[in-house]
Design a protein around this motif. Structure first.
Motif, PDB file in Angstrom:
ATOM      1  N   THR A   1       0.858  -1.369   0.106  1.00  0.00           N
ATOM      2  CA  THR A   1       0.043  -0.078   0.147  1.00  0.00           C
ATOM      3  C   THR A   1       0.687   1.224  -0.017  1.00  0.00           C
ATOM      4  OG1 THR A   1      -0.085  -0.320   2.385  1.00  0.00           O
ATOM      5  CG2 THR A   1      -2.195  -0.953   1.133  1.00  0.00           C
ATOM      6  N   LEU A   2       2.240   1.173  -0.146  1.00  0.00           N
ATOM      7  CA  LEU A   2       3.120   2.210   0.085  1.00  0.00           C
ATOM      8  C   LEU A   2       2.499   3.385  -1.223  1.00  0.00           C
ATOM      9  CD1 LEU A   2       5.242   3.460   1.582  1.00  0.00           C
ATOM     10  CD2 LEU A   2       7.142   2.535  -0.020  1.00  0.00           C
ATOM     11  N   PRO A   3       2.450   3.002  -2.541  1.00  0.00           N
ATOM     12  CA  PRO A   3       2.167   3.922  -3.175  1.00  0.00           C
ATOM     13  C   PRO A   3       0.833   4.814  -2.611  1.00  0.00           C
ATOM     14  CG  PRO A   3       2.312   2.253  -4.507  1.00  0.00           C
ATOM     15  CD  PRO A   3       2.348   1.594  -3.003  1.00  0.00           C
ATOM     16  N   PHE A   4      -0.083   4.286  -2.215  1.00  0.00           N
ATOM     17  CA  PHE A   4      -1.304   4.790  -1.734  1.00  0.00           C
ATOM     18  C   PHE A   4      -0.789   6.033  -0.433  1.00  0.00           C
ATOM     19  CE2 PHE A   4      -4.927   4.887   1.261  1.00  0.00           C
ATOM     20  CZ  PHE A   4      -5.771   5.541   0.394  1.00  0.00           C
ATOM     21  N   ILE A   5       0.054   5.397   0.288  1.00  0.00           N
ATOM     22  CA  ILE A   5       0.492   6.120   1.592  1.00  0.00           C
ATOM     23  C   ILE A   5       1.365   7.516   0.937  1.00  0.00           C
ATOM     24  CG2 ILE A   5       2.320   6.381   3.529  1.00  0.00           C
ATOM     25  CD1 ILE A   5       1.448   3.289   3.933  1.00  0.00           C
ATOM     26  N   LEU A   6       2.312   7.433   0.103  1.00  0.00           N
ATOM     27  CA  LEU A   6       2.973   8.428  -0.580  1.00  0.00           C
ATOM     28  C   LEU A   6       2.032   9.379  -1.139  1.00  0.00           C
ATOM     29  CD1 LEU A   6       6.038   6.262  -1.661  1.00  0.00           C
ATOM     30  CD2 LEU A   6       6.088   7.605   0.218  1.00  0.00           C
ATOM     31  N   ASP A   7       1.008   8.792  -2.001  1.00  0.00           N
ATOM     32  CA  ASP A   7       0.350   9.871  -2.729  1.00  0.00           C
ATOM     33  C   ASP A   7      -0.512  10.530  -1.688  1.00  0.00           C
ATOM     34  OD1 ASP A   7       1.028   8.628  -5.021  1.00  0.00           O
ATOM     35  OD2 ASP A   7      -0.603   7.545  -5.316  1.00  0.00           O
ATOM     36  N   GLN A   8      -0.763  10.106  -0.464  1.00  0.00           N
ATOM     37  CA  GLN A   8      -1.417  11.150   0.504  1.00  0.00           C
ATOM     38  C   GLN A   8      -0.407  12.116   1.014  1.00  0.00           C
ATOM     39  OE1 GLN A   8      -3.973   8.899   3.508  1.00  0.00           O
ATOM     40  NE2 GLN A   8      -2.690   7.188   2.645  1.00  0.00           N
ATOM     41  N   GLY A   9       0.854  12.394   0.393  1.00  0.00           N
ATOM     42  CA  GLY A   9       1.749  13.283   0.948  1.00  0.00           C
ATOM     43  C   GLY A   9       2.597  12.865   2.268  1.00  0.00           C
ATOM     44  N   PHE A  10       2.450  11.481   2.633  1.00  0.00           N
ATOM     45  CA  PHE A  10       3.043  11.058   3.973  1.00  0.00           C
ATOM     46  C   PHE A  10       4.274  10.626   3.570  1.00  0.00           C
ATOM     47  CE2 PHE A  10      -1.410   9.711   5.581  1.00  0.00           C
ATOM     48  CZ  PHE A  10      -1.659  11.102   5.917  1.00  0.00           C
ATOM     49  N   ALA A  11       5.323  10.350   4.621  1.00  0.00           N
ATOM     50  CA  ALA A  11       6.632   9.736   4.465  1.00  0.00           C
ATOM     51  C   ALA A  11       6.295   8.155   4.696  1.00  0.00           C
ATOM     52  CB  ALA A  11       7.558  10.171   5.520  1.00  0.00           C
ATOM     53  N   GLY A  12       7.032   7.420   3.858  1.00  0.00           N
ATOM     54  CA  GLY A  12       6.882   5.854   3.854  1.00  0.00           C
ATOM     55  C   GLY A  12       7.839   5.342   3.146  1.00  0.00           C
ATOM     56  N   VAL A  13       8.124   3.811   3.427  1.00  0.00           N
ATOM     57  CA  VAL A  13       9.202   3.481   2.964  1.00  0.00           C
ATOM     58  C   VAL A  13       8.727   1.817   2.845  1.00  0.00           C
ATOM     59  CG1 VAL A  13      10.521   2.855   5.132  1.00  0.00           C
ATOM     60  CG2 VAL A  13      11.885   2.971   3.037  1.00  0.00           C
ATOM     61  N   LEU A  14       9.438   0.950   1.829  1.00  0.00           N
ATOM     62  CA  LEU A  14       9.220  -0.475   2.279  1.00  0.00           C
ATOM     63  C   LEU A  14      10.323  -1.068   3.301  1.00  0.00           C
ATOM     64  CD1 LEU A  14       7.120  -2.060   0.746  1.00  0.00           C
ATOM     65  CD2 LEU A  14       8.908  -2.606  -1.090  1.00  0.00           C
ATOM     66  N   HIS A  15       9.946  -1.875   4.002  1.00  0.00           N
ATOM     67  CA  HIS A  15      10.874  -2.697   4.733  1.00  0.00           C
ATOM     68  C   HIS A  15      10.683  -4.231   5.012  1.00  0.00           C
ATOM     69  CE1 HIS A  15      14.527  -2.678   7.289  1.00  0.00           C
ATOM     70  NE2 HIS A  15      13.929  -3.275   8.298  1.00  0.00           N
ATOM     71  N   ASP A  16      11.772  -4.673   5.019  1.00  0.00           N
ATOM     72  CA  ASP A  16      11.465  -6.264   5.319  1.00  0.00           C
ATOM     73  C   ASP A  16      12.018  -6.225   6.742  1.00  0.00           C
ATOM     74  OD1 ASP A  16      11.821  -8.991   5.939  1.00  0.00           O
ATOM     75  OD2 ASP A  16      13.371  -9.450   4.431  1.00  0.00           O
ATOM     76  N   TRP A  17      11.125  -6.648   7.805  1.00  0.00           N
ATOM     77  CA  TRP A  17      11.283  -6.640   9.187  1.00  0.00           C
ATOM     78  C   TRP A  17      12.028  -7.741   9.650  1.00  0.00           C
ATOM     79  CZ3 TRP A  17      11.971  -2.424  11.592  1.00  0.00           C
ATOM     80  CH2 TRP A  17      11.185  -1.206  11.391  1.00  0.00           C
ATOM     81  N   CYS A  18      12.580  -8.661   9.051  1.00  0.00           N
ATOM     82  CA  CYS A  18      13.498  -9.662   9.426  1.00  0.00           C
ATOM     83  C   CYS A  18      15.038  -8.884   9.197  1.00  0.00           C
ATOM     84  CB  CYS A  18      13.663 -10.939   8.515  1.00  0.00           C
ATOM     85  SG  CYS A  18      11.763 -11.614   8.525  1.00  0.00           S
ATOM     86  N   GLU A  19      15.087  -7.830   8.793  1.00  0.00           N
ATOM     87  CA  GLU A  19      16.231  -7.096   8.720  1.00  0.00           C
ATOM     88  C   GLU A  19      16.311  -5.753   9.546  1.00  0.00           C
ATOM     89  OE1 GLU A  19      16.799  -6.302   4.559  1.00  0.00           O
ATOM     90  OE2 GLU A  19      17.384  -8.515   3.916  1.00  0.00           O
ATOM     91  N   PRO A  20      17.418  -5.205   9.938  1.00  0.00           N
ATOM     92  CA  PRO A  20      17.555  -3.895  10.682  1.00  0.00           C
ATOM     93  C   PRO A  20      17.015  -2.832   9.902  1.00  0.00           C
ATOM     94  CG  PRO A  20      19.532  -5.123  10.827  1.00  0.00           C
ATOM     95  CD  PRO A  20      18.807  -5.899   9.839  1.00  0.00           C
ATOM     96  N   PHE A  21      16.515  -2.017  10.427  1.00  0.00           N
ATOM     97  CA  PHE A  21      15.946  -0.689   9.781  1.00  0.00           C
ATOM     98  C   PHE A  21      17.247   0.440   9.511  1.00  0.00           C
ATOM     99  CE2 PHE A  21      13.521   3.368   9.195  1.00  0.00           C
ATOM    100  CZ  PHE A  21      12.524   2.835   8.174  1.00  0.00           C
ATOM    101  N   PRO A  22      17.072   1.142   8.372  1.00  0.00           N
ATOM    102  CA  PRO A  22      18.381   1.860   8.165  1.00  0.00           C
ATOM    103  C   PRO A  22      18.157   3.239   8.956  1.00  0.00           C
ATOM    104  CG  PRO A  22      16.667   1.851   6.130  1.00  0.00           C
ATOM    105  CD  PRO A  22      16.349   0.651   7.148  1.00  0.00           C
ATOM    106  N   THR A  23      18.542   3.116  10.036  1.00  0.00           N
ATOM    107  CA  THR A  23      18.340   4.459  10.931  1.00  0.00           C
ATOM    108  C   THR A  23      19.397   4.097  12.027  1.00  0.00           C
ATOM    109  OG1 THR A  23      17.042   6.206  11.815  1.00  0.00           O
ATOM    110  CG2 THR A  23      16.674   4.122  12.390  1.00  0.00           C
ATOM    111  N   TYR A  24      19.778   5.602  12.596  1.00  0.00           N
ATOM    112  CA  TYR A  24      20.688   5.327  13.758  1.00  0.00           C
ATOM    113  C   TYR A  24      19.942   5.209  15.109  1.00  0.00           C
ATOM    114  CZ  TYR A  24      24.193   7.480  10.625  1.00  0.00           C
ATOM    115  OH  TYR A  24      24.992   7.612   9.381  1.00  0.00           O
ATOM    116  N   PRO A  25      20.634   4.836  16.268  1.00  0.00           N
ATOM    117  CA  PRO A  25      19.988   4.360  17.418  1.00  0.00           C
ATOM    118  C   PRO A  25      19.361   5.842  17.915  1.00  0.00           C
ATOM    119  CG  PRO A  25      22.301   3.763  17.307  1.00  0.00           C
ATOM    120  CD  PRO A  25      22.020   4.541  16.162  1.00  0.00           C
TER     121      PRO A  25
END
Ligand SMILES: *[C@@H]1O[C@H](CO)[C@@H](O)[C@H](O)[C@H]1NC(C)=O
Ligand SMILES: *[C@@H]1O[C@H](CO)[C@@H](O)[C@H](O)[C@H]1NC(C)=O
Ligand SMILES: *[C@@H]1O[C@H](CO)[C@@H](O)[C@H](O)[C@H]1NC(C)=O
Length: 632
Positions: free
Chosen positions: A523-547
């Motif tokens: 549903t990411l296209p739908f989220i982005l089209d509302q003008g929200f921030a969004g990203v696809l992610h596989d939660w079996c992997e770490p998220f690309p952000t700092y602690p």
């Protein structure tokens, strides 16, 4: 991070030696009891035969007792060994981001720039540890004060580093004692950012930068955002500006932006696509962002083209164009520079150039790519990048056959600011619903309705009061706690973005990173089209952000989904702990079973945790947790 069963078992039962030792103890106790039992029975044997059953039951009772003592002991040892396993990480991991171990990647044979790329397969964890904050970490100031002033101890940056840094946005900061102060929006310190933004607006043909929304610019991807001041300004204009920058060991742009409460995520497109579908952004911006655009046969420009919506803008501020004119060929010669050739093949038109700033516009016309004068680039196959999750960069044009091929200028009548959510439904129904398969207006309205009421529930739960022996929600008589200072929110399973919409509607001063897990309907296209921030992610992997970059993390139904994907809930909780700031909140909503299991694990990693029964007869429960502030 998919851990095997044997790993899980060893996690639960701990190391072998103590168990063996206990077993020996147990056996010797049993032997002793047996000896006592037999000797006593033989002593009483001759006296009376009626005592025999008594002795027998006593013996049985003793044996039971020994057994239950043993079980208790064992469970204690198991708990102790778990506690021991989950130690705090060393100081070197204070700013740890899994998947970005450059020295490890070099050792594994990645080179030619690929060593700074994301390689999760190289950082599988053997031993869990809890990432701890730096010694002088302080809870960030609340929004909006926290946008302009941060604690210097919270981010990894040296004084020299930003005094020597030359980039335009980086100059807009001053160091005070233990604080870093940025340009404030009142223009008290510098006006550079405002001037720059106005300049871009004028180059597009607008009177001022407050008119961006009127020409359909709602979302901006800011590549290499410096310290986020441009994004902060765009956000003050009610645009969604997401910063994306490469992993950096110190002075990270992403860490700084998030610390300021601005949307940001680690990412680079050296060899892979960003985790967004095609046609995601209205504007892509790069000011001295360090990318050499005409490298690799223009593949990076092709990726920008993929991300841009039709009619969207690419804004490039680059000092390299000045001295050598390398971007554009001089008037006299007719030879095209490689850069010009790429942009022509992409059907971009150069709208304007002023000083070091160039603005191109992506074509409105999907036919442009195939028309005879261009046509150097093939079109991608239908739906090739719908699940674009770090796919290799491709050399074809994306999105031309998508139902979402709508020029941004055609959306200008619709508005998605929080004040106008009533228009929201209508706008979406006419502009978006018909273009995304599987989503209809009713689903969406129901979803939003649900989140409206859920949010009212959630918000009052975010107080340490609920962890006391007699949990209660704050009533009118309680002072408003500073406990729920929340700006950076992550929705780990965002569905239609209803939680985000409900937060905006309730006028909470938050932004939400809407994550759509891989493996669910995208549903990411739908989220982005509302003008929200969004990203696809596989939660079996770490998220690309700092602690410590999110204040609140929310997930609805993710535990169940993860279990079905076969990855570990323990790994997930460790990852949540890493990215959550001290005293930050977690709300997991799921079925009773997974919630109970998660609660057990949550207390093992020292979170305060409470299961809330929604008391409406369903088997859904809320797990509300708060991460402690561990200082040692
Ligand atoms: C990075 O990789 C190297 C080599 O594999 C390893 O020794 C080191 O511990 C890793 N660093 C982190 C922070 O995981
Ligand atoms: C966009 O709007 C213009 C003029 O308002 C119209 O001619 C055009 O067909 C529209 N394009 C799409 C794809 O809706
Ligand atoms: C109870 O609440 C859950 C979620 O909060 C909802 O999905 C469910 O439909 C509700 N059930 C009833 C019987 O109201």
């Amino acid at each position: 991070m998919r851990s095997s069963w044997s790993n899980k078992l060893s996690l639960i039962f701990g190391p072998r030696p103590p168990l063996n030792w206990l077993l020996i103890c147990l056996v010797s106790i049993l032997v002793l009891i047996a000896l006592l039992g037999s000797s006593s029975s033989s002593a009483f044997d001759s006296l009376t035969s009626t005592t025999r059953p008594d002795v027998y039951t006593n013996y049985r009772r003793l044996k039971e007792q020994a057994r239950s003592d043993y079980l208790e002991l064992r469970s204690l040892t198991v708990e102790a060994s778990l506690q021991k396993d989950f130690t705090l990480c060393g100081k070197e991991r204070e700013n740890y981001v899994p998947c970005y171990n450059v020295s490890g990647n070099l050792l594994a044979g990645f080179n030619d720039g690929k060593e700074v790329d994301r390689h999760c397969e190289e950082s599988r964890e053997q031993q869990h540890c809890l990432v701890r904050p730096p010694k002088d970490y302080k809870i960030p100031l609340s929004w909006p004060a926290g946008r302009d002033v941060i604690w210097s101890g919270n981010v990894k940056i040296s004084k020299d580093q930003f005094l020597s840094s030359g980039s335009m946005t980086k100059r807009l900061m001053l160091l005070e004692e233990n604080q870093i102060a940025f340009h404030s929006d009142d223009g008290m310190i510098f006006d550079d950012v405002k001037d720059y933004s106005r300049q871009i607006a004028e180059m597009i043909g607008l009177g001022s930068d407050s008119e961006f929304r009127q020409v359909g610019v709602h979302s901006v991807l800011d590549i290499g955002c410096g310290f986020g001041s441009f994004g902060a300004h765009l956000i003050s204009l009610k645009l969604m500006a997401v910063c994306i920058a490469a992993y950096e060991l110190t002075g990270s742009q992403v860490q700084l932006a998030l610390e300021r409460g601005l949307p940001a995520i680690i990412g680079n497109f050296l060899s892979r696509q960003l985790p967004f579908p095609s046609l995601s952004y209205d504007m892509v911006h790069c000011a001295k962002c360090g990318i050499i655009w005409d490298n690799k046969d223009g593949m990076f420009l092709l990726e920008v083209d993929r991300l841009l919506k039709p009619g969207g803008y690419f804004v490039l501020t680059s000092p390299t164009s000045r001295p050598h004119g390398s971007l554009l060929s001089a008037k006299k010669g007719n030879m095209l520079t490689p850069f010009e050739e790429f942009t022509r093949n992409l059907c971009w038109s150069l709208l304007a150039q002023q000083e070091e700033t160039f603005i191109w516009q992506k074509t409105l016309d999907a036919q442009c790519y195939t028309s005879s004068k261009m046509g150097a680039l093939p079109l991608c196959k239908d739906g090739q990048d719908v699940q674009s999750y770090y796919q290799p960069l491709t050399s074809c044009i994306s999105g031309t056959s998508s139902k979402r091929w709508i020029p941004i200028q055609n959306r200008s009548s619709g508005s998605l600011s929080s004040a106008e959510l009533e228009v929201h439904g209508k706008y979406l129904s006419s502009a978006i619903f018909c273009f995304i398969d599987g989503v209809n207006n009713e689903d969406f309205s129901e979803d939003l309705q649900f989140w409206r009421s859920a949010l009212r529930n959630y918000w009052s739960l975010l107080t340490p009061l609920i962890f006391s022996d007699h949990p209660k929600r704050p009533g009118d008589e309680d002072p408003l706690p500073p406990h729920n200072m929340i700006r950076n929110v992550m929705d780990m399973n965002a569905h239609y973005g209803g939680f985000n919409a409900a937060l905006l509607e309730a006028e909470k001063s938050v932004w939400v990173m809407n994550v759509v897990p891989t493996g669910v309907y995208n549903t990411l296209p739908f989220i982005l089209d509302q003008g929200f921030a969004g990203v696809l992610h596989d939660w079996c992997e770490p998220f690309p952000t700092y602690p410590r970059t999110y204040d609140m993390i929310h997930a609805n139904g993710l535990l169940t989904h993860l279990t079905s994907e076969g990855c570990s809930v323990m790994d997930l909780l460790f990852e949540i702990d890493r990215i959550l700031r001290p005293e930050g909140w977690v709300i997991l909503s799921d079925k009773l079973g997974p919630v109970e299991k998660a609660r057990m694990l949550a207390t093992q990693i020292r979170w305060e945790a409470r299961v809330i029964d929604l008391q409406n007869g369903s088997d859904k429960r809320l797990l509300v947790c708060q991460k402690p502030f561990v200082r040692k």
